[in-house]
Structure formats: structure tokens, C-alpha cells
Scaffold this motif. Sequence first.
Motif, PDB file in Angstrom:
ATOM      1  N   HIS A 205       0.835  -1.209   0.000  1.00  0.00           N
ATOM      2  CA  HIS A 205       0.000   0.000   0.000  1.00  0.00           C
ATOM      3  C   HIS A 205       0.867   1.254   0.000  1.00  0.00           C
ATOM      4  CE1 HIS A 205      -2.908  -2.979   1.921  1.00  0.00           C
ATOM      5  NE2 HIS A 205      -3.382  -2.702   0.717  1.00  0.00           N
ATOM      6  N   SER A 206       0.557   2.153  -0.925  1.00  0.00           N
ATOM      7  CA  SER A 206       1.355   3.379  -1.055  1.00  0.00           C
ATOM      8  C   SER A 206       0.938   4.387   0.022  1.00  0.00           C
ATOM      9  CB  SER A 206       1.155   3.992  -2.437  1.00  0.00           C
ATOM     10  OG  SER A 206      -0.172   4.489  -2.540  1.00  0.00           O
ATOM     11  N   ASP A 207       1.818   5.346   0.258  1.00  0.00           N
ATOM     12  CA  ASP A 207       1.487   6.420   1.200  1.00  0.00           C
ATOM     13  C   ASP A 207       0.225   7.155   0.738  1.00  0.00           C
ATOM     14  OD1 ASP A 207       3.706   5.751   2.656  1.00  0.00           O
ATOM     15  OD2 ASP A 207       4.943   7.410   1.921  1.00  0.00           O
ATOM     16  N   GLN A 208       0.096   7.320  -0.576  1.00  0.00           N
ATOM     17  CA  GLN A 208      -1.079   8.040  -1.099  1.00  0.00           C
ATOM     18  C   GLN A 208      -2.366   7.274  -0.788  1.00  0.00           C
ATOM     19  OE1 GLN A 208      -1.056   8.784  -5.344  1.00  0.00           O
ATOM     20  NE2 GLN A 208      -3.046   9.788  -5.266  1.00  0.00           N
ATOM     21  N   GLU A 209      -2.363   5.958  -1.011  1.00  0.00           N
ATOM     22  CA  GLU A 209      -3.558   5.155  -0.708  1.00  0.00           C
ATOM     23  C   GLU A 209      -3.909   5.228   0.776  1.00  0.00           C
ATOM     24  OE1 GLU A 209      -1.757   1.391  -2.449  1.00  0.00           O
ATOM     25  OE2 GLU A 209      -3.894   0.953  -2.614  1.00  0.00           O
ATOM     26  N   ILE A 210      -2.886   5.113   1.604  1.00  0.00           N
ATOM     27  CA  ILE A 210      -3.136   5.130   3.054  1.00  0.00           C
ATOM     28  C   ILE A 210      -3.657   6.503   3.475  1.00  0.00           C
ATOM     29  CG2 ILE A 210      -2.076   4.841   5.334  1.00  0.00           C
ATOM     30  CD1 ILE A 210       0.023   2.999   3.925  1.00  0.00           C
ATOM     31  N   ALA A 211      -3.059   7.546   2.900  1.00  0.00           N
ATOM     32  CA  ALA A 211      -3.481   8.919   3.249  1.00  0.00           C
ATOM     33  C   ALA A 211      -4.943   9.146   2.860  1.00  0.00           C
ATOM     34  CB  ALA A 211      -2.585   9.934   2.551  1.00  0.00           C
ATOM     35  N   GLU A 212      -5.310   8.692   1.677  1.00  0.00           N
ATOM     36  CA  GLU A 212      -6.707   8.879   1.240  1.00  0.00           C
ATOM     37  C   GLU A 212      -7.663   8.126   2.165  1.00  0.00           C
ATOM     38  OE1 GLU A 212      -6.558   7.819  -2.894  1.00  0.00           O
ATOM     39  OE2 GLU A 212      -5.640   9.739  -3.440  1.00  0.00           O
ATOM     40  N   MET A 213      -7.248   6.939   2.616  1.00  0.00           N
ATOM     41  CA  MET A 213      -8.126   6.164   3.500  1.00  0.00           C
ATOM     42  C   MET A 213      -8.228   6.814   4.889  1.00  0.00           C
ATOM     43  SD  MET A 213     -10.254   3.755   3.563  1.00  0.00           S
ATOM     44  CE  MET A 213      -9.964   2.592   2.234  1.00  0.00           C
ATOM     45  N   ILE A 214      -7.105   7.320   5.389  1.00  0.00           N
ATOM     46  CA  ILE A 214      -7.159   8.023   6.686  1.00  0.00           C
ATOM     47  C   ILE A 214      -8.115   9.214   6.566  1.00  0.00           C
ATOM     48  CG2 ILE A 214      -5.853   9.463   8.308  1.00  0.00           C
ATOM     49  CD1 ILE A 214      -3.402   7.648   7.768  1.00  0.00           C
ATOM     50  N   HIS A 215      -7.960   9.958   5.488  1.00  0.00           N
ATOM     51  CA  HIS A 215      -8.800  11.149   5.290  1.00  0.00           C
ATOM     52  C   HIS A 215     -10.271  10.753   5.162  1.00  0.00           C
ATOM     53  CE1 HIS A 215     -10.340  14.743   3.080  1.00  0.00           C
ATOM     54  NE2 HIS A 215      -9.628  15.334   4.000  1.00  0.00           N
ATOM     55  N   TYR A 216     -10.545   9.642   4.459  1.00  0.00           N
ATOM     56  CA  TYR A 216     -11.933   9.172   4.324  1.00  0.00           C
ATOM     57  C   TYR A 216     -12.504   8.809   5.699  1.00  0.00           C
ATOM     58  CZ  TYR A 216     -15.823   6.010   3.531  1.00  0.00           C
ATOM     59  OH  TYR A 216     -17.050   5.395   3.603  1.00  0.00           O
TER      60      TYR A 216
END
Length: 331
Positions: A205-216
Motif C-alpha cells: 500500500h502506497s502512502d497516497q492510498e493510506i493517506a486517502e483512507m485516513i482522510h476518508y
Amino acid sequence: MSVTELIEKGLNGYPLTPTEIEYLLGFPPYSEESFQLMAGASALSRQLQHNEAEVHGQLALNLAPCPEECQFCSFAKSNKIFTTATEVPIDEAVAMACQFEQVGCQAILVMTTANFAFKRIAPYLAAIRARLKKDTPLIANVGDQCADHAEELVQLGVNGVYHAVRLREGIDTNIPPQQRRDSIAKFKAAGLQLGVCVEPLGPEHSDQEIAEMIHYTASLNPVFSGAARRIPIPGTRMGALGTIPEIRQAQVVAITRLAMPHTTIANCTHEPGVLPGMGGASFFWAEMGANPRDTVARTEDGRAHNVSELETMFWELDWKIQHGPSRIWSA
Ligand code: SF4
């Protein structure tokens, strides 16, 4: 903004953007910046929970090969870990829930595989609710089909649900992510409280994917969010991908805490541990019965931790334990 400024932003309850979250995820987990994040998140968790951690009890009502095929789950049919369907007798499920309550769990969660029908779950919920103390929250982790029965869940005395859109939902699972999002909306519309998580984290999992999920998860204003790493199921395709180290788990736990609104009072991590707890986790789950991360039918004979072990972990982290009903689900 610098790391220090972003931590201040989180401590003051201002939402972090996906770009800011991704920036924070980009530091090595053992870096000075990551330890700064963990210190900030730990302080915030303690402030929001009066330095009193909670240990909740999760019990599974059934075990079955599941057609939703989440590749990280030992119940996925194609993973061939479990080949027959079984369910726990209602009186046994009630006894498990009461046992959790007696040893100090502040909330009880019942879990089923996705397709275990609402009409089969309802009698369990009624029986468990009738035996728990009135103010012990009863939480459900059930399939999307139950979202159409959200108001009935409320009538049965359920206080909240755990329902997450998992990382790479619809790719590593057979469930369209929109279906999960729709279910969350239905549960919330019925007045059920919501717990979520960023899970199951793997090295792919990329930092971008994780960041989007945290934000969601922050956008859902849940009672808790957090971060859980994937537990590899031996002999499976996804098991071969491995998992992330606990220190990375701690870093994601910390960033998740800082990115959540302060109305989200709790921060979760799974599986529990002192090291992920360093990221500011404020409650852990004890488990009984089937477990999607285990290959034995009764996880208390396998991976699960009991309440005493989890309280000891919190002691090691210098947390006190909250006594009485959960503050998290009563928020
Ligand atoms: S995570 Fe849930 S929906 Fe997915 S395979 Fe396991 S039981 Fe089924």
C-alpha cells in the motif's frame, strides 16, 4: 508546513489534508519525525480519554467459507482454511459476552461472516442484550446485507457498528467499495455509532492510498478510527505479500489520530501490541471464537489476546484502565 506545525494542527483539531497526511507517512518509521508524531498522538489520545484506556471484547457468532473473497481473510472461500460452516449456540454466545463483561470489557462486539443473514443474527443480539448490563454498549460487525436492517439493529439494543471500507476494497475483495460506503451511510442514518479503521495494511500500500483512507475515515466522524496491519494467512496469495513492521503500524496509528476530528475520541490498533500502542492507540480488542486473521476455529486457542494480557500492555504504556461502561461508544 513542517512536521511540528502539522502536529500542532492535529492537536488543535484542525483537519489534515490528504497531501499533508501523505507527507507525514513519507518519513521512515524510525525517524525523529515519526517519533515526534507518536509523541503528539499519544498526548492527544490521553487527553481525549482522560488517560484511561479501554479493552473491548469481540466474539464471533459463526464461522463459514465466505463468498466475498477478501484475500486477506481466513474465511475467504478460495483461501480454503475453513471448509465447513458452523455457528455458536446462542447460550454459548451469551456466556462469552457475559464473560467478557465480567472480566472488565467496557463494550461487547459480535462479529459474523458477511452473508450470515440478519434474521439469524437477530436472536443472538436479543439474547446477549438481555443479559448484558444496560449501559454496556453492544456493537455489531456484520455484513452489508444488515445495513437494510439498521433500524432493527437499533431496536434490538445495538449501539453501534464496526464497518470499514478496506484498503483496495473491490480489488482484493469481491465487495464494491460503494456498497461499503452505502452501508455506512445507512447505519449512521439509523442512529448507530460508527467505528472504522485503516486496514489491513500491507507493504504494497502506497502512502497516497493510506493517506486517502485516513482522510476518508476522518470524514465519517466515527467514534474511533485507527490502523491495523494485515496478518498473513499462510499458504495464500496475499499471505505471500507479508505485512508491515509494528513500528510502521505505530506510525500510521499516530498519523491517523492526528488527522481525526476530536469528536473521534478513540484510536484503535490491531493486532494489539505495546509498540503499535506507542502510536497513541487507546483501546484494544480481546477476542473469542472465530477470527479472520487466524487459522484455528477458536482464536482463544490461537492468536487472540485475553483481557488481562491487554490490560498489561496498557500498563506497559503507562495508561490507566477505564472502569465501567465504555466512554468511546457513549460519546
Ligand atoms: S472479511 Fe468478511 S466479507 Fe471478507 S471474506 Fe472475511 S468474512 Fe467475508
